[in-house]
Design a protein around this motif. Sequence first.
Motif, PDB file in Angstrom:
ATOM      1  N   ARG A   1      -4.466  -5.097  -1.747  1.00 15.41           N
ATOM      2  CA  ARG A   1      -4.688  -5.220  -0.476  1.00 15.41           C
ATOM      3  C   ARG A   1      -4.844  -4.121   0.322  1.00 15.41           C
ATOM      4  O   ARG A   1      -5.751  -3.770   1.180  1.00 15.41           O
ATOM      5  CB  ARG A   1      -3.707  -6.137   0.020  1.00 15.41           C
ATOM      6  CG  ARG A   1      -4.090  -6.610   1.592  1.00 15.41           C
ATOM      7  CD  ARG A   1      -2.971  -7.547   2.037  1.00 15.41           C
ATOM      8  NE  ARG A   1      -3.336  -8.047   3.540  1.00 15.41           N
ATOM      9  CZ  ARG A   1      -2.912  -7.316   4.607  1.00 15.41           C
ATOM     10  NH1 ARG A   1      -2.502  -5.996   4.533  1.00 15.41           N
ATOM     11  NH2 ARG A   1      -3.383  -7.660   5.732  1.00 15.41           N
TER      12      ARG A   1
ATOM     13  N   VAL B   1      -4.913 -14.891   2.086  1.00 17.13           N
ATOM     14  CA  VAL B   1      -4.741 -16.094   1.462  1.00 17.13           C
ATOM     15  C   VAL B   1      -4.972 -16.066  -0.129  1.00 17.13           C
ATOM     16  O   VAL B   1      -3.910 -17.096  -0.727  1.00 17.13           O
ATOM     17  CB  VAL B   1      -5.923 -17.099   1.894  1.00 17.13           C
ATOM     18  CG1 VAL B   1      -5.993 -18.479   1.360  1.00 17.13           C
ATOM     19  CG2 VAL B   1      -5.955 -17.175   3.604  1.00 17.13           C
TER      20      VAL B   1
ATOM     21  N   ARG C   1      -8.692 -13.307   4.928  1.00 15.39           N
ATOM     22  CA  ARG C   1      -8.943 -13.886   3.661  1.00 15.39           C
ATOM     23  C   ARG C   1      -8.362 -13.690   2.222  1.00 15.39           C
ATOM     24  O   ARG C   1      -7.810 -14.331   1.547  1.00 15.39           O
ATOM     25  CB  ARG C   1     -10.580 -14.155   3.553  1.00 15.39           C
ATOM     26  CG  ARG C   1     -11.241 -14.830   4.794  1.00 15.39           C
ATOM     27  CD  ARG C   1     -12.382 -14.791   4.391  1.00 15.39           C
ATOM     28  NE  ARG C   1     -13.456 -15.523   5.559  1.00 15.39           N
ATOM     29  CZ  ARG C   1     -14.732 -15.664   5.596  1.00 15.39           C
ATOM     30  NH1 ARG C   1     -15.514 -15.111   4.897  1.00 15.39           N
ATOM     31  NH2 ARG C   1     -15.115 -16.208   7.036  1.00 15.39           N
TER      32      ARG C   1
ATOM     33  N   ALA D   1     -10.274  -9.784   9.391  1.00 19.72           N
ATOM     34  CA  ALA D   1     -10.790 -10.799   8.957  1.00 19.72           C
ATOM     35  C   ALA D   1     -11.036 -11.137   7.444  1.00 19.72           C
ATOM     36  O   ALA D   1     -10.571 -11.980   6.469  1.00 19.72           O
ATOM     37  CB  ALA D   1     -12.281 -11.095   9.439  1.00 19.72           C
ATOM     38  N   VAL D   2     -11.160  -9.772   6.682  1.00 18.05           N
ATOM     39  CA  VAL D   2     -11.473  -9.827   5.245  1.00 18.05           C
ATOM     40  C   VAL D   2     -10.027  -9.957   4.637  1.00 18.05           C
ATOM     41  O   VAL D   2      -9.691 -10.578   3.510  1.00 18.05           O
ATOM     42  CB  VAL D   2     -12.187  -8.671   4.704  1.00 18.05           C
ATOM     43  CG1 VAL D   2     -11.921  -8.415   3.545  1.00 18.05           C
ATOM     44  CG2 VAL D   2     -13.628  -8.501   5.254  1.00 18.05           C
TER      45      VAL D   2
END
Length: 624
Positions: A277, A303, A300, A296-297
């Motif tokens: 990440r 998640v 995601r 935003a990436v």
Amino acid sequence: MKIPQMIAAEFRRLTSTKMSVLALLALVAVPVLYGGLYLWANQDPYAKFAEVPVALVVEDEGVPASTSATGETSEARNVGEEIAGELVADGAFDWQRVSAEEAAAGLDDSSFDFAITFPADFSDALASVQTDAPRQAEIVLSTNDANSYLAGTIGKQAVEKIRATIAEKVGDEAASTLLDSISTIRGKLVEAADGAAQLADGAQQAVDGAAQLNAGATQLADGNAQLASGTAQLADGSATLADGAAQVADGNAQLAASADRVGSAVAQAAADVPQARADIEAALQAQGVDQATIDAVMARLDVVGQAITDGNDRVQQVVGDVDRLAAGSRQVADGSAQLAAGARTAADGAAQAAAGAAQLRDGTATLQTGLGALESGAVQLRDGLDAGVAQIPDSTQATRDAQASTIADPITLETSSMAQAGNYGAGLAPFFAALAGWIGIYALFLIVKPISRRAVTALHSPIRITLAGWLTPGLLGAVQMIGLYVVLAFTLGFQMHHPVGVVGTMVFASVTYAAIILALNVWLGSVGQFLGLVLMVLQLVTAGGTFPWQTLPAPLAALHHVLPMGYVVDAMRQFMYGGDLSRAAGDFGVLAIWLVGALVLAAIGVTRMTHFRTLRDLQPSLIG
């Protein structure tokens, strides 16, 4: 001249002087003296045995007291002394206790008629019957025939009686001991029979118990056989289970290993998520992506990262479960292996138990059979002992004593006599009376003239001359016999069952003898008188007056049936002892034949003398 006148003339001649009277009386008394004195001397000699001196020598040393193997103690005993005491007390002879030397000297000088000796080992020999070396005891009889032959014979009879008495005594004691032993044996047999009965009852109970035991053993054997079969199946199933468990454990181990690798990979991936990440976010920033886009990436990507993290947790949990499953399946496999081994051991034990139970079943069956045989044998033993006890009578001591006495002396003598003399003298009386009658007639013819020469010369009646010559000595002979009868019946006291018959026999015998000697004198003169003596001697040995005539040599036995004296003896016995009177009648018949025959011969001789004279008639007598 008539017959009574001729008899009277002869009596006048015989009594013409005092000396002739004395001579006649002496000759008439001859048979009385001969028969009376002899029978008086031998009237009852057996009653005088108590006065016969007999030496009694006791050298017996006796036997000491002893204890048998059974523990019974016997007292010291001297049988010789016991018997000697009984003999002296009995008094059958004049027993005199002396030494061996005194007995020998007494036999030599006639002080003793015989001697009896009990040797030193007499009691010991009698006691030897209870040992392994039995021997006969000995009684020594010593005699001296130079003193008296009959004394020796009496001694032999006395010793035989002593021997029989001792044998009875010893036999009585031996039989008593035997019967007491048999009684003891019977008591022991009764006890044994009771024990055998108890044994039979116990054996029957044992047979019943063995039957029950065999039934239980059979059930146990069947159960153990089923158990062995089940445990064998269990062992086989356990082995199969162990194999499957091992396969499962191996598969689970492989699965656990794969799970561990997956878990490691997932864990690594989860661990790399934060760094990835950050790297992504730095790369986006380096490329100038605005922050909002980056956020935003990243949102995601977070998640996804969270999904990876969550998935890692689940994977690690599953990996843990798989590892535990592998460990558990290994434990199950190990347990299954142990179970299979234990099941095999149990199967082997069950098989051994089944074999043992089968052996137990077979053993109890054998035990049952053996106990049955034992019970049958015990019953046979009981029945046999009962039968043995039944065959042995249960007797009291008094009965055993009576039995022992009977065994020792099983036979008693019961005499039955059709005719009985009474005593020894009475037994000899017929013979000596018959012999005395002959001697008396023979003696009378020494002085009585057989035939009157004067009558022969003056008369021609041979029958009268013969009867006169016969009746003169016949009447004197009758007087002799009557006198002898008085002595026998009254002086000596001999019993006469038929007194008239006895007197008649004696008188008839005397007149018969007179006829015989008359005939001898008529025909042969003095030679005939001598032949009368010879004939007396022949009859003395053939009459059967002492020993039975059957003991005579054959020629003499033949004379017994011919000569008259034997018939006189027999007739006197029948009348005197109360015998068969028909036999006496037969004897009289024979004597009558002798009487008539002798008178006929005498008459023929007298007839010859009345018609012819010979030189012999003129010659002097050879015996005066």
